[in-house]
Scaffold this motif. Structure first.
Motif, PDB file in Angstrom:
ATOM      1  N   GLN A  18       0.828  -1.209   0.000  1.00  0.00           N
ATOM      2  CA  GLN A  18       0.000   0.000   0.000  1.00  0.00           C
ATOM      3  C   GLN A  18       0.864   1.261   0.000  1.00  0.00           C
ATOM      4  O   GLN A  18       0.527   2.247  -0.663  1.00  0.00           O
ATOM      5  CB  GLN A  18      -0.936  -0.020   1.199  1.00  0.00           C
ATOM      6  CG  GLN A  18      -2.058  -1.023   1.061  1.00  0.00           C
ATOM      7  CD  GLN A  18      -2.713  -1.380   2.379  1.00  0.00           C
ATOM      8  OE1 GLN A  18      -2.235  -0.988   3.446  1.00  0.00           O
ATOM      9  NE2 GLN A  18      -3.791  -2.133   2.323  1.00  0.00           N
ATOM     10  N   HIS A  19       1.969   1.261   0.730  1.00  0.00           N
ATOM     11  CA  HIS A  19       2.865   2.418   0.722  1.00  0.00           C
ATOM     12  C   HIS A  19       3.524   2.594  -0.645  1.00  0.00           C
ATOM     13  O   HIS A  19       3.732   3.724  -1.104  1.00  0.00           O
ATOM     14  CB  HIS A  19       3.934   2.273   1.808  1.00  0.00           C
ATOM     15  CG  HIS A  19       3.475   2.723   3.156  1.00  0.00           C
ATOM     16  ND1 HIS A  19       2.574   1.999   3.915  1.00  0.00           N
ATOM     17  CD2 HIS A  19       3.781   3.833   3.881  1.00  0.00           C
ATOM     18  CE1 HIS A  19       2.360   2.647   5.053  1.00  0.00           C
ATOM     19  NE2 HIS A  19       3.066   3.757   5.057  1.00  0.00           N
ATOM     20  N   PHE A  20       3.835   1.493  -1.305  1.00  0.00           N
ATOM     21  CA  PHE A  20       4.388   1.588  -2.657  1.00  0.00           C
ATOM     22  C   PHE A  20       3.378   2.228  -3.606  1.00  0.00           C
ATOM     23  O   PHE A  20       3.724   3.125  -4.386  1.00  0.00           O
ATOM     24  CB  PHE A  20       4.778   0.203  -3.175  1.00  0.00           C
ATOM     25  CG  PHE A  20       5.111   0.176  -4.643  1.00  0.00           C
ATOM     26  CD1 PHE A  20       6.332   0.659  -5.091  1.00  0.00           C
ATOM     27  CD2 PHE A  20       4.189  -0.300  -5.562  1.00  0.00           C
ATOM     28  CE1 PHE A  20       6.641   0.651  -6.449  1.00  0.00           C
ATOM     29  CE2 PHE A  20       4.487  -0.308  -6.914  1.00  0.00           C
ATOM     30  CZ  PHE A  20       5.721   0.172  -7.357  1.00  0.00           C
ATOM     31  N   PHE A  21       2.126   1.775  -3.522  1.00  0.00           N
ATOM     32  CA  PHE A  21       1.103   2.355  -4.389  1.00  0.00           C
ATOM     33  C   PHE A  21       0.801   3.796  -4.009  1.00  0.00           C
ATOM     34  O   PHE A  21       0.415   4.607  -4.878  1.00  0.00           O
ATOM     35  CB  PHE A  21      -0.168   1.513  -4.366  1.00  0.00           C
ATOM     36  CG  PHE A  21      -0.155   0.379  -5.337  1.00  0.00           C
ATOM     37  CD1 PHE A  21      -0.377   0.607  -6.682  1.00  0.00           C
ATOM     38  CD2 PHE A  21       0.096  -0.911  -4.915  1.00  0.00           C
ATOM     39  CE1 PHE A  21      -0.359  -0.430  -7.601  1.00  0.00           C
ATOM     40  CE2 PHE A  21       0.128  -1.957  -5.820  1.00  0.00           C
ATOM     41  CZ  PHE A  21      -0.103  -1.725  -7.164  1.00  0.00           C
ATOM     42  N   ALA A  22       0.955   4.138  -2.740  1.00  0.00           N
ATOM     43  CA  ALA A  22       0.793   5.539  -2.346  1.00  0.00           C
ATOM     44  C   ALA A  22       1.823   6.402  -3.060  1.00  0.00           C
ATOM     45  O   ALA A  22       1.516   7.517  -3.519  1.00  0.00           O
ATOM     46  CB  ALA A  22       0.941   5.677  -0.832  1.00  0.00           C
ATOM     47  N   TRP A  23       3.036   5.900  -3.158  1.00  0.00           N
ATOM     48  CA  TRP A  23       4.083   6.621  -3.900  1.00  0.00           C
ATOM     49  C   TRP A  23       3.729   6.735  -5.376  1.00  0.00           C
ATOM     50  O   TRP A  23       3.896   7.802  -5.990  1.00  0.00           O
ATOM     51  CB  TRP A  23       5.421   5.904  -3.722  1.00  0.00           C
ATOM     52  CG  TRP A  23       6.498   6.427  -4.619  1.00  0.00           C
ATOM     53  CD1 TRP A  23       7.143   7.627  -4.518  1.00  0.00           C
ATOM     54  CD2 TRP A  23       7.031   5.780  -5.772  1.00  0.00           C
ATOM     55  NE1 TRP A  23       8.052   7.767  -5.539  1.00  0.00           N
ATOM     56  CE2 TRP A  23       8.012   6.636  -6.331  1.00  0.00           C
ATOM     57  CE3 TRP A  23       6.799   4.551  -6.389  1.00  0.00           C
ATOM     58  CZ2 TRP A  23       8.741   6.309  -7.463  1.00  0.00           C
ATOM     59  CZ3 TRP A  23       7.536   4.216  -7.515  1.00  0.00           C
ATOM     60  CH2 TRP A  23       8.481   5.094  -8.038  1.00  0.00           C
ATOM     61  N   ARG A  24       3.215   5.645  -5.955  1.00  0.00           N
ATOM     62  CA  ARG A  24       2.834   5.673  -7.374  1.00  0.00           C
ATOM     63  C   ARG A  24       1.687   6.662  -7.603  1.00  0.00           C
ATOM     64  O   ARG A  24       1.664   7.373  -8.615  1.00  0.00           O
ATOM     65  CB  ARG A  24       2.404   4.270  -7.833  1.00  0.00           C
ATOM     66  CG  ARG A  24       3.513   3.256  -7.858  1.00  0.00           C
ATOM     67  CD  ARG A  24       4.643   3.657  -8.757  1.00  0.00           C
ATOM     68  NE  ARG A  24       4.197   3.845 -10.137  1.00  0.00           N
ATOM     69  CZ  ARG A  24       4.921   4.426 -11.091  1.00  0.00           C
ATOM     70  NH1 ARG A  24       6.116   4.924 -10.786  1.00  0.00           N
ATOM     71  NH2 ARG A  24       4.471   4.542 -12.306  1.00  0.00           N
ATOM     72  N   VAL A  25       0.733   6.701  -6.680  1.00  0.00           N
ATOM     73  CA  VAL A  25      -0.375   7.654  -6.803  1.00  0.00           C
ATOM     74  C   VAL A  25       0.155   9.078  -6.740  1.00  0.00           C
ATOM     75  O   VAL A  25      -0.303   9.964  -7.480  1.00  0.00           O
ATOM     76  CB  VAL A  25      -1.423   7.410  -5.700  1.00  0.00           C
ATOM     77  CG1 VAL A  25      -2.424   8.555  -5.631  1.00  0.00           C
ATOM     78  CG2 VAL A  25      -2.154   6.094  -5.929  1.00  0.00           C
TER      79      VAL A  25
END
Length: 228
Positions: A103-110
């Motif tokens: 989820q933190h990785f996708f937060a960065w992608r977002v």
């Protein structure tokens, strides 16, 4: 007739383990395809994928060990069904840690895509609630009998609600951004549509899974009619 401890605790665990192993096979294929097709990605990203895959592999291994040790090695030992196990608690901790990292990785992608700090902050906060809930549940399960699992309603609810909200915000923000900017990349329309379908399907599956687990938790926590 009253349900046995195995039916209430190890039964749902076994069903979840069966589904998890099936999805582990899908993950293995995805990891293989990733390293076969995308050989120029940055080292840190490839390292993250390896670490997450190894963590998921270890998670599956200890889950299999737990269910075998409980239902086969200690077959007929009802007291053992209610006793805590390092494998049982480690499974909860690893599940929260893996989902939190993703989820933190996708937060960065977002953030890279939208540069919207409010959306990213919402994802991070929900993800932290997910990790905190799983950690709290892990500590509680390590220090109490499994018969008292229904008493962990606050910890488990925080864990599952945090996870589902983070996944829903990630899916919704990605779908919103891609649909909004799809017109600027006409040559990539089919690719973007495929990404949109995958994002929606993943979000729906995650939401259904968490709702199901919350339903099971509520059933255990608030009770149900006695078995006959």
């Amino acid at each position: 007739m009253a349900a046995s401890p195995a039916q209430n605790i190890q039964g749902p665990f076994f069903i979840g383990l069966t589904m998890n192993i099936f999805l582990y096979g899908v993950t293995t294929m995805q990891v293989y395809l990733y390293f076969t097709k995308y050989k120029i990605d940055s080292l840190w990203l490839r390292t993250l994928i390896v670490i997450l895959y190894l963590a998921e592999t270890f998670n599956c291994a200890i889950s299999i060990y737990y269910i075998y040790n409980t239902l086969v090695t200690h077959f007929g030992d009802e007291a053992n069904l209610l006793s805590g196990s390092w494998a049982f608690t480690a499974d909860a901790l690893l599940t929260g840690a893996i989902s939190g990292a993703v989820q933190h990785f996708f937060a960065w992608r977002v953030y890279v895509l939208t540069e919207n700090v409010f959306i990213v902050a919402a994802i991070v906060l929900c993800s932290l609630a997910n990790v905190a809930g799983s950690l709290s549940a892990t500590i509680s399960m390590a220090t109490t009998s499994l018969a008292l699992l229904p008493n962990l309603g606050i910890e488990v609810t925080t864990w599952l609600v945090g996870a589902v909200l983070a996944d829903m915000i990630i899916a919704a923000s990605l779908v919103w951004h891609l649909k909004k900017h799809k017109q600027f990349y006409p040559a990539l329309t089919s690719t973007i549509n495929r990404i949109l379908r995958t994002t929606i399907q993943t979000g729906v599956l995650t939401t259904i899974s968490c709702y199901f687990r919350l339903g099971v938790l509520s059933d255990h926590q608030f009770g149900h009619p006695p078995d006959i």
